[in-house]
Every structure is written in structure tokens, then in C-alpha cells.
Design a protein around this motif. Sequence first.
Motif, PDB file in Angstrom:
ATOM      1  N   SER A 252       0.820  -1.191   0.000  1.00 15.33           N
ATOM      2  CA  SER A 252       0.000   0.000   0.000  1.00 15.33           C
ATOM      3  C   SER A 252       0.870   1.264   0.000  1.00 15.33           C
ATOM      4  CB  SER A 252      -0.968  -0.099   1.182  1.00 15.33           C
ATOM      5  OG  SER A 252      -1.160   1.104   1.799  1.00 15.33           O
ATOM      6  N   HIS A 257      -2.555  -1.154  -5.835  1.00 15.85           N
ATOM      7  CA  HIS A 257      -3.990  -1.234  -5.513  1.00 15.85           C
ATOM      8  C   HIS A 257      -4.254  -2.335  -4.514  1.00 15.85           C
ATOM      9  CE1 HIS A 257      -5.619   0.818  -9.393  1.00 15.85           C
ATOM     10  NE2 HIS A 257      -5.113   1.662  -8.525  1.00 15.85           N
ATOM     11  N   ILE A 258      -5.130  -2.017  -3.573  1.00 18.40           N
ATOM     12  CA  ILE A 258      -5.548  -2.979  -2.553  1.00 18.40           C
ATOM     13  C   ILE A 258      -7.061  -3.080  -2.641  1.00 18.40           C
ATOM     14  CG2 ILE A 258      -5.559  -3.483  -0.075  1.00 18.40           C
ATOM     15  CD1 ILE A 258      -2.733  -3.095  -0.966  1.00 18.40           C
ATOM     16  N   THR A 259      -7.593  -4.292  -2.610  1.00 18.61           N
ATOM     17  CA  THR A 259      -9.041  -4.457  -2.525  1.00 18.61           C
ATOM     18  C   THR A 259      -9.377  -5.332  -1.331  1.00 18.61           C
ATOM     19  OG1 THR A 259      -9.214  -4.325  -4.923  1.00 18.61           O
ATOM     20  CG2 THR A 259     -11.137  -5.154  -3.754  1.00 18.61           C
ATOM     21  N   GLU A 260     -10.239  -4.827  -0.476  1.00 20.78           N
ATOM     22  CA  GLU A 260     -10.663  -5.564   0.715  1.00 20.78           C
ATOM     23  C   GLU A 260      -9.501  -6.199   1.459  1.00 20.78           C
ATOM     24  OE1 GLU A 260     -13.793  -8.213  -0.345  1.00 20.78           O
ATOM     25  OE2 GLU A 260     -15.123  -6.574  -0.921  1.00 20.78           O
ATOM     26  N   ARG A 262      -6.513  -6.922   0.463  1.00 23.37           N
ATOM     27  CA  ARG A 262      -5.622  -7.810  -0.282  1.00 23.37           C
ATOM     28  C   ARG A 262      -5.006  -7.063  -1.448  1.00 23.37           C
ATOM     29  NH1 ARG A 262     -10.550 -11.899  -0.818  1.00 23.37           N
ATOM     30  NH2 ARG A 262     -10.701 -12.401   1.376  1.00 23.37           N
ATOM     31  N   ASP A 264      -4.095  -6.435  -5.093  1.00 23.88           N
ATOM     32  CA  ASP A 264      -4.644  -6.837  -6.396  1.00 23.88           C
ATOM     33  C   ASP A 264      -3.518  -7.281  -7.325  1.00 23.88           C
ATOM     34  OD1 ASP A 264      -7.270  -6.275  -5.929  1.00 23.88           O
ATOM     35  OD2 ASP A 264      -7.124  -4.191  -6.597  1.00 23.88           O
ATOM     36  N   THR A 271       1.156  -6.452  -9.843  1.00 25.81           N
ATOM     37  CA  THR A 271       0.317  -5.507  -9.107  1.00 25.81           C
ATOM     38  C   THR A 271      -0.048  -4.374 -10.055  1.00 25.81           C
ATOM     39  OG1 THR A 271       2.085  -4.034  -8.379  1.00 25.81           O
ATOM     40  CG2 THR A 271       1.653  -5.975  -7.021  1.00 25.81           C
ATOM     41  N   SER A 272      -0.764  -3.390  -9.549  1.00 24.51           N
ATOM     42  CA  SER A 272      -1.149  -2.256 -10.392  1.00 24.51           C
ATOM     43  C   SER A 272       0.056  -1.384 -10.731  1.00 24.51           C
ATOM     44  CB  SER A 272      -2.198  -1.413  -9.665  1.00 24.51           C
ATOM     45  OG  SER A 272      -1.641  -0.880  -8.481  1.00 24.51           O
ATOM     46  N   ARG A 393     -13.152   0.270   7.214  1.00 22.87           N
ATOM     47  CA  ARG A 393     -12.022   0.082   6.299  1.00 22.87           C
ATOM     48  C   ARG A 393     -10.775   0.627   6.995  1.00 22.87           C
ATOM     49  NH1 ARG A 393     -11.934   2.632   0.882  1.00 22.87           N
ATOM     50  NH2 ARG A 393      -9.927   1.602   1.032  1.00 22.87           N
ATOM     51  N   GLY A 395      -7.446   0.015   5.702  1.00 23.48           N
ATOM     52  CA  GLY A 395      -6.302  -0.320   4.866  1.00 23.48           C
ATOM     53  C   GLY A 395      -5.217   0.731   4.724  1.00 23.48           C
TER      54      GLY A 395
END
Lengths: 437, 85
Positions: A252, A257-260, A262, A264, A271-272, A393, A395
Motif C-alpha cells: 500500500s 492497488h488494494i481491494t478488501e 488484499r 490486487d 500488481t497495479s 475500512r 487499509g
Amino acid sequence: MEHRHAKVVVIGAGPAGLAAAARAGEHGCSVLVIDDNPDSGGQIWRGDHGLRARTWRARCAAAGVAFVHETAVIGESAPGTLVAGRPRGPMRVRFERLVLATGARELFLPFPGWTLPGVFGAGGLQALVKSGFDVRGMVIPVVGSGPLLPVIAAYLRGRGARVPIVAEQASAASMRGLATGLLGAPAKLIQAIRLRAALWRTPYRTGYWPVQATGEDRVREVKVSNGQRTLTIACDALACGFGLVPNIHVASTLGCHITEGRVDVSDLMRTSREGVFAAGEALGVGGVECALVEGEIAGLAAAGAEDEAADLRGRRARARAFAGALSDAFRLREELRRVVDDATVVCRCEDVRWGRVRARSCWRDAKLQTRCGMGPCQGRVCGPAMAFLRGWRVGDSRPPVYPAGAKDLAVALGSAGASAAPDERGLRERTNMEPER
Amino acid sequence: MAESVRLIIDGEHADVPRGTSVAAAILNRGTWGFRRSVEAEVRGPLCGMGTCQECRLEINGEPHQRACMAMCVDGMVVRTGRASD
């Protein structure tokens, strides 16, 4: 300050990191692995000289992979340059490709008495025993959730502790669902049966969860409940964990990018962010098989061997499907949200109690108003707990990703040398890290 | 038999096998409280893997070192923070 450079830099020396490093090294890349622990293997292979651990370590050695241990990545001082803290001072590491294999940590959920000395994480206690903690003769209930609980109970018994109970919060019904799912994966089933055999003298109770730990100077007793019945168990220590949480702080901070909760990734573990790959538990808890195959894919892709990497996608899909079934079976129950009372400490670094934090509107509000998550662990313990308890959230992350001494940061900043000046979201925002009171 | 190292924990000599973490060495002496929290509660190790920061103590004069991540070495001087000093 020491400067290092490698074509492929890997953060984390657990199964995913070792597999990535070996595969990239075997394709002719210079590889450097940065790891926070004194030895390679991560948590799962800590002190493990089993065949698989040995094999991957040997492949790394044969491929000329270099390691720096007891080294924690703090942040990125310029694009492509990491700053890491070590006991003997900071270092800078330049990379062309980066593989994030930062693993997972244990999920801890607060309940009255969980801050007493002697209440350990389940994996945490195992790690301490592996590093020399002598538990012979101790009575140690194992409570919480997840497939690791019986593994840890068996380990503790093997080291001379008495485990009077393994209390799994998941219901028998969801466990039966798991058993059915396991039939699709015979190797796992055999592993499960072996464990059961090792546990034959330990009651494995499903549908029980911890509601209170008590003791004067340290834990002496734990209560577990199934909602109707409460069992009181005398103990010398308590092993307590509720599963695992992906470590995404580094990803991060690097802007992936992180989704929920995790990281991505694409099917080749990209990764992104260009040139940055991720593998293993950081993508969602998946277990060692999953970590290994994802590490291999990431290492191969980072080395440019994309066709070879693509061939492993099927293996990865099967490992992820199994992990998904596991996580369904061990889903955390509602009742765990109601175990805390107003006096229960939620944030252990800042001693923020549930009564103060529960009415806040979001994680940021809680941080600003109560200092919850603002201490040295930077919300690594209370963040996931609050995400579960309140659905927040949590994150967000910013450097330094790890508690870093002012010294390390100053040196890292002061001698930028040939590399570019620290960028804006780099190391400038020091630091709520070191408790200065 | 593993080779042993000698360190000083809270002013007393301790001989432990090489490869023992500082946290394990302290627990093996029967000391379960490693530090005082901001409200002076006694705390000990939780995560065992460097994350939670509950096992912080002083090593060789440096405060806030993680006992679970530090290996015992000869001549190391360790001080727990149990006393509210």
C-alpha cells in the motif's frame, strides 16, 4: 550507509519469497531477498528443516540469491529505491523488479483479559517455542479459529505442553462442509487425518469461543462458551488466534492497488504498479501450496519468463479454490463481536478501550479522537480487529511502514547521494512511531 | 548439546542455548511481564513475530527493541520494563 542493487528484489523470505527468488535467480537475474526475521522460511518454515523448506533454500543458494535478514523495509525514498532499517543501521536497495512476499500475520480479536501476560497468539506461541521458549508441563488451551489451531496444538503437545482443549469458534456444520470439500484434495485429507491422530487425546470442540481470560499477574484461567454453556479452564498460558491477515502495508505504501485488504494482482502476479509483483498471503490467505506456486509465477514473470509463468496458472487456481473453501468453513461468527465490554482494551499500544472507540464513525475518526491504531504497531493488531468489530475500512498506510528509529530515517534522508531526493509520500512524514512519553 | 551464550537479564546472568530469542530467554526465567503499557498495565509478548510490539524492552541501552525478534548473543544486556520507572 550501505547501498545494494539487484535486478529482482524480493521482500519476505517465506515460501512465496523463496520460490520467487529461486525462480528469478535460475533465470539469470541477480536477486536480493530482504527479510525481517533472523532466518529464512517465514513463519511457517521457522526452524523447519523439512524437505520442502530445504529444497527451496537449496535452490536459492544454487541460484546465487543473496539475503539480508533482520531488515525491515521502511519505505521508498525515490521510485525504485527502498529504504530499510536494520540493527546496524539503515540501507538503501535499488530494484528493477520487485516481488512483495510479505506474508500474513495473526488476527487477534479482543475479549476481556486478552492483554494479560501469558495470552499469546496461537502462531505467536509456536514461534516463541521455536525460538526456545520451554513449555514442558504447562497447561495451554488453544482457542480461536482456523486450520492452524490443531496444527499448533499438536506442536505444543510435542514440546511437552498439555493441551486440555482446542476450542474452534466455527460450527460443526461449517466444518462438515469443509470435510466434504476436502475430498477433492486427497493430499490435504491425509494431512488432516494425520493431525487428527496426533490430537487424539485433545478434545477438539467446535462452536466454542473465548469470552474471558482472568489472572492477577498473568493468565490463570480462560472461559470459553458456545452461547449456552460456559467452560472454565485453568491454564498456565493461552494460545489464541482467529486466523490470518494479509500484510499489505508495504504494498500500500508503494501505491499498489488494494481491494478488501488484499493486494490486487493479474494472473501473472503483477500488481497495479509497473515492475512490482506480489505473491502469497499478501493476496489473501491461501496457505503454503498457494504461496509457493504464486511465488514461482511472480519470480518467473519478474525474470521475463512469462510463458513458463503462465503454465503454472492452473495449479494456482486449484490452490486458491481450496483456500476459499477453508475460509468459508472458518468464517467468524457474529457472537465474537459481542464479547468485548467497555473496559476491554482494543488498541494495546495506546490502551484505547472499547467504550471510547466503539462510538467513533470510522477508523480515521477513531485514530484522531482516541489514538486507536496510532502506536508503535501502527494498527497492525487493532486495525483488523476494528475492521471485524465495526466493519471499518482500515487499509490506509503511509511511511514509515515499520517503526523506524529517527536515526535510521535521518541517515536515509541525509545521504540521498546520487539517487533522487525523497519524493513527497516518501520519508518526510515522520513519525508517530516511537512512543515518546 | 547446543553451544550456549551468556547475557545479562535485569542484572542477572543467564546462560541460554545459541539460537534462543531474547523473549524466550526471559519467559524461561519465569518473567511474563516485559513492559508497562501507557496506563501501566503489565504486558508480555503476544504475536511472537515482530508485529505487535508488546515485547518491547531495552537491549544494550537501546529502548523499544522487540524481544521476539532479537537473538541472544554473548554479553548482551537486557532490561525489562516491569517496574514503573
